[in-house]
Design a protein around this motif. Structure first.
Motif, PDB file in Angstrom:
ATOM      1  N   GLN A 175      70.346  62.043  21.457  1.00 16.13           N
ATOM      2  CA  GLN A 175      69.457  62.973  21.411  1.00 16.13           C
ATOM      3  C   GLN A 175      68.008  62.569  21.659  1.00 16.13           C
ATOM      4  OE1 GLN A 175      69.187  64.881  17.399  1.00 16.13           O
ATOM      5  NE2 GLN A 175      68.456  66.919  18.220  1.00 16.13           N
ATOM      6  N   ILE A 176      67.625  61.317  21.281  1.00 12.26           N
ATOM      7  CA  ILE A 176      66.263  60.854  21.444  1.00 12.26           C
ATOM      8  C   ILE A 176      66.803  59.730  22.601  1.00 12.26           C
ATOM      9  CG2 ILE A 176      64.420  59.474  21.011  1.00 12.26           C
ATOM     10  CD1 ILE A 176      64.776  60.808  18.276  1.00 12.26           C
ATOM     11  N   GLN A 177      66.421  60.357  23.849  1.00  7.56           N
ATOM     12  CA  GLN A 177      66.859  59.471  25.078  1.00  7.56           C
ATOM     13  C   GLN A 177      65.423  59.374  26.209  1.00  7.56           C
ATOM     14  OE1 GLN A 177      68.869  61.795  28.355  1.00  7.56           O
ATOM     15  NE2 GLN A 177      70.086  62.185  26.740  1.00  7.56           N
ATOM     16  N   PHE A 178      65.642  58.285  26.722  1.00  5.36           N
ATOM     17  CA  PHE A 178      64.595  57.892  27.874  1.00  5.36           C
ATOM     18  C   PHE A 178      65.221  57.363  29.002  1.00  5.36           C
ATOM     19  CE2 PHE A 178      60.970  56.011  29.968  1.00  5.36           C
ATOM     20  CZ  PHE A 178      60.034  57.169  29.793  1.00  5.36           C
ATOM     21  N   TRP A 221      82.162  66.559  28.151  1.00  7.41           N
ATOM     22  CA  TRP A 221      80.868  67.281  28.347  1.00  7.41           C
ATOM     23  C   TRP A 221      79.971  66.746  29.058  1.00  7.41           C
ATOM     24  CZ3 TRP A 221      81.550  72.354  27.252  1.00  7.41           C
ATOM     25  CH2 TRP A 221      82.229  72.748  26.545  1.00  7.41           C
ATOM     26  N   ASP A 222      79.844  65.485  29.029  1.00  7.65           N
ATOM     27  CA  ASP A 222      78.859  64.573  29.713  1.00  7.65           C
ATOM     28  C   ASP A 222      79.037  64.426  31.148  1.00  7.65           C
ATOM     29  OD1 ASP A 222      76.371  63.778  29.338  1.00  7.65           O
ATOM     30  OD2 ASP A 222      76.632  62.188  28.160  1.00  7.65           O
ATOM     31  N   PRO A 257      76.477  67.847  26.345  1.00  9.27           N
ATOM     32  CA  PRO A 257      77.036  66.975  25.518  1.00  9.27           C
ATOM     33  C   PRO A 257      76.603  67.055  23.928  1.00  9.27           C
ATOM     34  CG  PRO A 257      75.423  66.373  27.211  1.00  9.27           C
ATOM     35  CD  PRO A 257      75.804  67.870  27.321  1.00  9.27           C
ATOM     36  N   LEU A 258      75.289  67.447  23.871  1.00  7.64           N
ATOM     37  CA  LEU A 258      74.489  67.337  22.605  1.00  7.64           C
ATOM     38  C   LEU A 258      75.345  68.264  21.795  1.00  7.64           C
ATOM     39  CD1 LEU A 258      71.018  66.028  23.475  1.00  7.64           C
ATOM     40  CD2 LEU A 258      73.012  64.575  22.735  1.00  7.64           C
ATOM     41  N   HIS A 259      75.149  69.482  21.911  1.00  7.86           N
ATOM     42  CA  HIS A 259      75.734  70.819  21.065  1.00  7.86           C
ATOM     43  C   HIS A 259      77.130  70.847  21.237  1.00  7.86           C
ATOM     44  CE1 HIS A 259      75.650  74.226  18.632  1.00  7.86           C
ATOM     45  NE2 HIS A 259      76.116  74.673  19.786  1.00  7.86           N
ATOM     46  N   PHE A 260      77.730  71.025  22.201  1.00  9.71           N
ATOM     47  CA  PHE A 260      79.033  71.205  22.365  1.00  9.71           C
ATOM     48  C   PHE A 260      79.724  69.840  21.999  1.00  9.71           C
ATOM     49  CE2 PHE A 260      78.678  75.003  25.404  1.00  9.71           C
ATOM     50  CZ  PHE A 260      78.560  75.752  24.358  1.00  9.71           C
ATOM     51  N   ILE A 304      70.808  72.873  19.287  1.00 11.54           N
ATOM     52  CA  ILE A 304      70.332  73.060  20.862  1.00 11.54           C
ATOM     53  C   ILE A 304      68.530  72.937  20.856  1.00 11.54           C
ATOM     54  CG2 ILE A 304      70.140  74.676  22.555  1.00 11.54           C
ATOM     55  CD1 ILE A 304      73.004  75.593  22.032  1.00 11.54           C
ATOM     56  N   VAL A 305      68.078  73.652  20.012  1.00  6.50           N
ATOM     57  CA  VAL A 305      66.594  73.862  20.282  1.00  6.50           C
ATOM     58  C   VAL A 305      65.780  72.409  20.144  1.00  6.50           C
ATOM     59  CG1 VAL A 305      64.359  74.646  19.912  1.00  6.50           C
ATOM     60  CG2 VAL A 305      66.378  76.271  19.829  1.00  6.50           C
ATOM     61  N   LEU A 306      66.145  71.746  19.131  1.00  2.83           N
ATOM     62  CA  LEU A 306      65.683  70.535  18.784  1.00  2.83           C
ATOM     63  C   LEU A 306      65.920  69.531  19.893  1.00  2.83           C
ATOM     64  CD1 LEU A 306      63.835  69.706  16.368  1.00  2.83           C
ATOM     65  CD2 LEU A 306      65.986  68.396  15.425  1.00  2.83           C
ATOM     66  N   SER A 307      67.346  69.621  20.472  1.00  3.48           N
ATOM     67  CA  SER A 307      67.602  68.514  21.217  1.00  3.48           C
ATOM     68  C   SER A 307      66.986  68.778  22.530  1.00  3.48           C
ATOM     69  CB  SER A 307      69.181  68.722  21.629  1.00  3.48           C
ATOM     70  OG  SER A 307      69.925  68.315  20.443  1.00  3.48           O
ATOM     71  N   PHE A 308      66.712  70.121  22.982  1.00  3.47           N
ATOM     72  CA  PHE A 308      66.182  70.603  24.180  1.00  3.47           C
ATOM     73  C   PHE A 308      64.501  69.965  24.202  1.00  3.47           C
ATOM     74  CE2 PHE A 308      63.313  73.625  26.366  1.00  3.47           C
ATOM     75  CZ  PHE A 308      64.039  73.581  27.707  1.00  3.47           C
ATOM     76  N   VAL A 309      64.124  70.147  23.125  1.00  4.56           N
ATOM     77  CA  VAL A 309      62.526  69.774  23.077  1.00  4.56           C
ATOM     78  C   VAL A 309      62.579  68.397  23.164  1.00  4.56           C
ATOM     79  CG1 VAL A 309      60.618  69.737  21.573  1.00  4.56           C
ATOM     80  CG2 VAL A 309      61.761  71.599  21.847  1.00  4.56           C
ATOM     81  N   SER A 310      63.362  67.549  22.557  1.00  2.00           N
ATOM     82  CA  SER A 310      63.423  66.129  22.635  1.00  2.00           C
ATOM     83  C   SER A 310      63.736  65.512  24.007  1.00  2.00           C
ATOM     84  CB  SER A 310      64.366  65.656  21.629  1.00  2.00           C
ATOM     85  OG  SER A 310      64.610  64.276  21.635  1.00  2.00           O
TER      86      SER A 310
END
Lengths: 317, 157
Positions: free
Chosen positions: B32-35, B71-72, B113-116, B122-128
């Motif tokens: 979820q927190i990726q760079f 998924w990924d 990948p993150l939700h399914f 979804i929203v938190l992952s999307f923003v991150s």
């Protein structure tokens, strides 16, 4: 036409390489954008080598097709440049319209919006100079100062220098050289200097003063060429000899040694021999030995070769 | 080298570089927190739509080791290729194009990948993910591709 069929067209064209007339005749039939870019470009390459008068109307139509919609069908103008190469030997005064369009084409395609038609303008100028010298002279002068000259290739200014030199239009070339501080690419300035072989000697001396001590390496190379190829014989030999003795740039040293050693003028070879006799630097002696091995037979150079042979050089260096 | 050959060579290089960079920096390339530093390569598609395929393949190969499985490596390979194509279509406005590409990729990562795959919101992952995507893609365009793109890829399409 489907992709597979398009590939077959190119293969068939390549298969005819041993029969140039048949290959050129087949290439003529491929001059249609519907055949795909690969086939069209392959055909243009063949027609540039084996020009066909019958190709002219097709080449004109093809040019108009790729130039339409502000050149979006030919980003970078590569296909249009190839069309002009194929047109070059069959072009007529009636083609001046297309050539004038090409020589004034400026395109700024996304995403960089950088000008990308410099090669096209240069290519068009060459054809124009063969169709209408007088008009070409004016456009060459214009392109010499083209604000969108490509820094990497120097086009279209480099072509403009060549066209003006062929027509012995020395003044614009001289102007471009001496105005180099205004941002002309170094290669363009170098070529301007190289072409000024008919310049009066006081002008040449001024050029030596302006460029001889600068750090513009391509311009120095152009200056060497000018001095050694001047129509009234090699000029500035004292400057060249002094440069050989004082420079620390081994690339320039090697280049100057090579052009002096292979000069058709005995005075240039003798100047090299005289400068070389007093050379002490190990790296320069090494370069001199390499150059002299490649140089044509000459008494002055032979003497220098003996003088700096490793037995001597080793002791002196 | 013909333009066709150059396109193929560059596509291969971009796909390979994407895989290598992603796997070399795997600890910060997933979750979820990726760079994902390899994203910096993606604005290259502004110069040639074929690179969309290269990024699709690159993502597929790089994500084979992802903890979120298909998924990924399947869904995100498709999302990346589509996002790249959209970016190329919008190339007339390069900054907007790479920003849209970043939004599409972030949405894809958050949903697939993150939700399914991982059951994360979804929203938190999307923003991150969007934050890092915008930095990498817009930054990549400005710092790398704006200058390098015209030199490397000119005439490849």
């Amino acid at each position: 036409m489907r992709g597979g069929n398009k590939k077959e067209l190119v293969s068939k064209l390549a298969a005819l390489r041993d029969d140039p007339p048949a290959q050129a005749a087949y290439a003529l039939t491929l001059l249609d954008a519907k055949n795909g870019l690969e086939a069209v470009r392959a055909a243009l390459e063949v027609l540039a080598k084996h020009p066909q008068d019958e190709a002219r109307p097709k080449l004109r139509a093809l040019y108009e097709h790729y130039a339409a919609h502000n050149g979006t069908r030919d980003v970078g103008a590569y296909t249009r440049s190839a069309i002009l190469k194929a047109l070059r030997r069959v072009a007529r005064p009636a083609d001046t319209d297309i050539l004038l369009t090409a020589v004034t084409t400026y395109e700024f395609p996304p995403p960089a919006f950088a000008e990308e038609a410099g090669m096209l303008r240069g290519g068009a100028l060459i054809v124009l100079s063969e169709v209408d010298e007088q008009v070409a002279r004016y456009f060459a002068t214009r392109l010499l100062a083209d604000g969108y000259t490509e820094r990497m290739s120097g086009e279209p200014a480099l072509t403009a220098v060549q066209v003006l030199a062929t027509q012995e239009e020395w003044l614009p070339i001289y102007f471009c050289a001496v105005q180099s501080a205004n941002g002309a690419p170094a290669e363009v300035v170098a070529d301007c200097l190289r072409q000024l072989t008919a310049a009066p000697l006081p002008v040449v001396q001024e050029l030596v003063k302006q460029f001889g001590e600068g750090e513009n390496l391509p311009a120095l190379v152009g200056l060497f060429d000018l001095l050694l190829q001047h129509r009234s014989g090699p000029q500035g030999l004292d400057f060249l000899a002094n440069f050989l003795q004082t420079t620390h740039d081994m690339d320039l040293y090697r280049y100057l040694c090579m052009v002096m050693a292979t000069s058709p003028h005995a005075s240039a070879r003798e100047a090299l021999a005289a400068a070389g006799r007093y050379e002490l630097g190990r790296a320069k002696l090494e370069v001199l030995r390499e150059v002299l091995e490649l140089a044509p037979p000459d008494p002055a150079l032979a003497e220098l070769r003996d003088h700096i042979a490793p037995s001597h050089g080793g002791k002196r260096g | 080298m013909s333009n066709h050959t150059r396109t193929i060579v560059y596509s291969g290089v971009l796909a390979a570089a994407y895989v290598v960079l992603t796997l070399a920096l795997a600890p910060i390339s997933f979750l979820q927190i990726q760079f994902r530093v390899s994203e910096i390569l993606k604005p290259a598609v502004l110069w040639n739509p074929v690179f969309a395929v290269a990024f699709g393949i690159g993502t597929f190969l790089a994500n084979l080791t992802s903890p979120f499985g298909a998924w990924d490596f399947v869904a995100m390979a498709l999302v990346d290729a589509v996002a790249a194509l959209v970016c190329w279509w919008m190339r007339r406005w390069p900054i907007v194009a790479v920003a849209v590409q970043a939004v599409l990729i972030s949405a894809g990562v958050a949903i697939f990948p993150l939700h399914f795959g991982g059951g994360l919101p979804i929203v938190l992952s999307f923003v991150s993910v969007l934050a890092s995507q915008l930095i990498l893609l817009v930054g990549g365009y400005y710092l790398v591709w704006r200058k390098a793109g015209p030199i490397l890829f000119r005439g490849t399409r």
